[in-house]
Design a protein around this motif. Structure first.
Motif, PDB file in Angstrom:
ATOM      1  N   UNK A  14      20.779   1.490   1.737  1.00  0.00           N
ATOM      2  CA  UNK A  14      20.024   1.409   0.495  1.00  0.00           C
ATOM      3  C   UNK A  14      18.732   0.653   0.702  1.00  0.00           C
ATOM      4  N   UNK A  15      18.018   0.452  -0.380  1.00  0.00           N
ATOM      5  CA  UNK A  15      16.749  -0.259  -0.327  1.00  0.00           C
ATOM      6  C   UNK A  15      16.671  -1.319  -1.403  1.00  0.00           C
ATOM      7  N   UNK A  16      15.840  -2.310  -1.157  1.00  0.00           N
ATOM      8  CA  UNK A  16      15.659  -3.432  -2.085  1.00  0.00           C
ATOM      9  C   UNK A  16      14.200  -3.849  -2.045  1.00  0.00           C
ATOM     10  N   UNK A  17      13.605  -3.999  -3.208  1.00  0.00           N
ATOM     11  CA  UNK A  17      12.211  -4.400  -3.300  1.00  0.00           C
ATOM     12  C   UNK A  17      12.112  -5.707  -4.082  1.00  0.00           C
ATOM     13  N   UNK A  18      12.235  -6.845  -3.402  1.00  0.00           N
ATOM     14  CA  UNK A  18      12.106  -8.133  -4.107  1.00  0.00           C
ATOM     15  C   UNK A  18      10.652  -8.349  -4.530  1.00  0.00           C
ATOM     16  N   UNK A  93      11.816  -3.940   1.251  1.00  0.00           N
ATOM     17  CA  UNK A  93      10.416  -3.579   1.096  1.00  0.00           C
ATOM     18  C   UNK A  93       9.653  -4.855   0.768  1.00  0.00           C
ATOM     19  N   UNK A  94       8.648  -5.211   1.554  1.00  0.00           N
ATOM     20  CA  UNK A  94       7.930  -6.461   1.320  1.00  0.00           C
ATOM     21  C   UNK A  94       7.377  -6.558  -0.104  1.00  0.00           C
ATOM     22  N   UNK A 104       8.247   5.375  -2.837  1.00  0.00           N
ATOM     23  CA  UNK A 104       8.486   6.405  -1.837  1.00  0.00           C
ATOM     24  C   UNK A 104       9.514   5.920  -0.811  1.00  0.00           C
ATOM     25  N   UNK A 105       9.418   4.678  -0.394  1.00  0.00           N
ATOM     26  CA  UNK A 105      10.374   4.125   0.570  1.00  0.00           C
ATOM     27  C   UNK A 105      11.770   4.076  -0.021  1.00  0.00           C
ATOM     28  N   UNK A 106      11.881   3.692  -1.281  1.00  0.00           N
ATOM     29  CA  UNK A 106      13.194   3.607  -1.935  1.00  0.00           C
ATOM     30  C   UNK A 106      13.812   5.003  -2.127  1.00  0.00           C
ATOM     31  N   UNK A 107      12.984   5.999  -2.330  1.00  0.00           N
ATOM     32  CA  UNK A 107      13.476   7.353  -2.559  1.00  0.00           C
ATOM     33  C   UNK A 107      13.893   8.048  -1.272  1.00  0.00           C
ATOM     34  N   UNK A 108      13.328   7.628  -0.158  1.00  0.00           N
ATOM     35  CA  UNK A 108      13.574   8.383   1.068  1.00  0.00           C
ATOM     36  C   UNK A 108      14.411   7.663   2.020  1.00  0.00           C
TER      37      UNK A 108
END
Length: 108
Positions: A14-18, A93-94, A104-108
């Motif tokens: 998964x992804x995380x964008x703090x 994600x920084x 885009x990063x979270x979706x892919x």
């Protein structure tokens, strides 16, 4: 976004964008989301150069999560290890990433 699936070496779960590099502000929301889907988190492995404060632990509800710091691991991933037999490898994600790039990063 987290998708439990059979482990594929090198794949992220998964992804995380703090919004900041302050873990005491950012981790509670992530821990709440992960705990509600997978169970309690025991420890998190992170890159020591990617965050402002290097705490040894962080409160998570009625538990304490151990933070384990490394300098050689990828600065853009963290590993959450559960109290059961699971772990999640998460893209970080920084905080200063443009919204469109982060989406885009979270979706892919």
């Amino acid at each position: 976004m987290f998708t439990p699936a059979p482990r594929v070496e090198g794949a992220l779960d998964g992804g995380w964008w703090p919004h900041t590099r302050n873990l005491s502000e950012e981790l509670p929301g992530l821990l709440a989301a992960v705990t509600s889907r997978f169970g309690s988190v025991a420890r998190i492995s992170l890159n020591a150069l990617a965050w402002d404060v290097l705490a040894e632990e962080i409160p998570a509800g009625d538990r304490v999560v151990q933070l384990v710091w490394f300098r050689a691991c990828d600065a853009h991933t963290i590993r959450l290890v559960g109290t059961g037999s699971w772990h999640l490898d998460v893209l970080v994600i920084p905080p200063d990433t443009a919204a469109a790039t982060a989406a885009a990063a979270m979706a892919g």
